[in-house]
Motif scaffolding. Sequence first.
Motif, PDB file in Angstrom:
ATOM      1  N   TRP A 123       6.513  71.500 -65.153  1.00  0.00           N
ATOM      2  CA  TRP A 123       7.563  72.296 -64.516  1.00  0.00           C
ATOM      3  C   TRP A 123       6.958  73.507 -63.813  1.00  0.00           C
ATOM      4  N   VAL A 124       5.996  74.153 -64.478  1.00  0.00           N
ATOM      5  CA  VAL A 124       5.340  75.314 -63.887  1.00  0.00           C
ATOM      6  C   VAL A 124       4.544  74.913 -62.648  1.00  0.00           C
ATOM      7  N   ALA A 125       3.827  73.790 -62.745  1.00  0.00           N
ATOM      8  CA  ALA A 125       2.985  73.346 -61.633  1.00  0.00           C
ATOM      9  C   ALA A 125       3.789  73.069 -60.375  1.00  0.00           C
ATOM     10  N   ASP A 126       5.054  72.709 -60.539  1.00  0.00           N
ATOM     11  CA  ASP A 126       5.914  72.436 -59.388  1.00  0.00           C
ATOM     12  C   ASP A 126       6.467  73.698 -58.746  1.00  0.00           C
ATOM     13  N   MET A 162      -4.578  69.802 -62.644  1.00  0.00           N
ATOM     14  CA  MET A 162      -4.449  68.365 -62.405  1.00  0.00           C
ATOM     15  C   MET A 162      -3.746  68.086 -61.076  1.00  0.00           C
ATOM     16  N   LYS A 163      -2.756  68.891 -60.757  1.00  0.00           N
ATOM     17  CA  LYS A 163      -2.032  68.695 -59.508  1.00  0.00           C
ATOM     18  C   LYS A 163      -2.923  69.015 -58.311  1.00  0.00           C
ATOM     19  N   THR A 195      10.509  64.467 -55.587  1.00  0.00           N
ATOM     20  CA  THR A 195       9.171  63.909 -55.752  1.00  0.00           C
ATOM     21  C   THR A 195       8.287  64.864 -56.548  1.00  0.00           C
ATOM     22  N   SER A 196       8.889  65.656 -57.395  1.00  0.00           N
ATOM     23  CA  SER A 196       8.145  66.668 -58.134  1.00  0.00           C
ATOM     24  C   SER A 196       7.111  66.044 -59.048  1.00  0.00           C
ATOM     25  N   PHE A 197       6.092  66.839 -59.316  1.00  0.00           N
ATOM     26  CA  PHE A 197       5.028  66.416 -60.211  1.00  0.00           C
ATOM     27  C   PHE A 197       5.573  66.113 -61.596  1.00  0.00           C
TER      28      PHE A 197
END
Length: 245
Positions: free
Chosen positions: A68-71, A122-123, A213-215
């Motif tokens: 969620w944070v990475a998005d 990772m993203k 299309t979120s991570f």
Amino acid sequence: METRSYKKNRFVIILVAIAGMSVYLLPYFRYYYYDAYVAYFGINDLQMGMLGSIYGALAIIGYCLGGWVADRVSLKLAISGSLIVTGASAIILLMKPVFPIHVAIYGLWGVTSILTFWNPCMKALRALCKPEEQGRGYALFDMVRGMLNFLTGLVVLAAYTAVANKIGEANGITGLITFYGAEAIIVGIIVYFALKKTLPDFLENKNKSQKNTSFAKKCIDNLEETDYLVCCHYDVHDLWRHYYL
């Protein structure tokens, strides 16, 4: 211009791998210098266990919320900021703070090494390679991270032993904390500029227009397979580590 290319971004992937090693040096080095660490800070085994517990508890939360944070954050800021904050906290640790502050530092590391670091890492790694190059990109990342962990461990252990034999274990631990903290800060700064130059611009803003299309969503769609892979990876890792220790 196409920026997602394994061949073009190999050096950046190596830098990200160094970041993936550096952010964990401070949270985990106490395991390898256990007796010296306990003596240096004047704590006991129970308190050492509490440090690991607070770090582990926040790490679990971080893994759950990390996608969620990475998005929703700038990847280069999340990755570099996590490294810099982790390294800067070593300054407080060098002051031999009272135990509650010591616990708070490990809690902070549970956030900066997992919640704000691992999933953005990772993203970013995924964004640096084309879809058909994902395997090679991750293989390079994990290979470099593993080799550097091994080689750095040998060099640092040799340096610590030499320092401890000459001027005492306390000075050796001081040197370790200083080195690990400085490394994290320096790597954080370098990685920021490397990612600023190579990360696709669309990655920083696409969540505003393409939330479907979120991570995090992609991870949830493949959650069962991901769970199996992660569990197998760390089972093998833990077996090796316990045998080694």
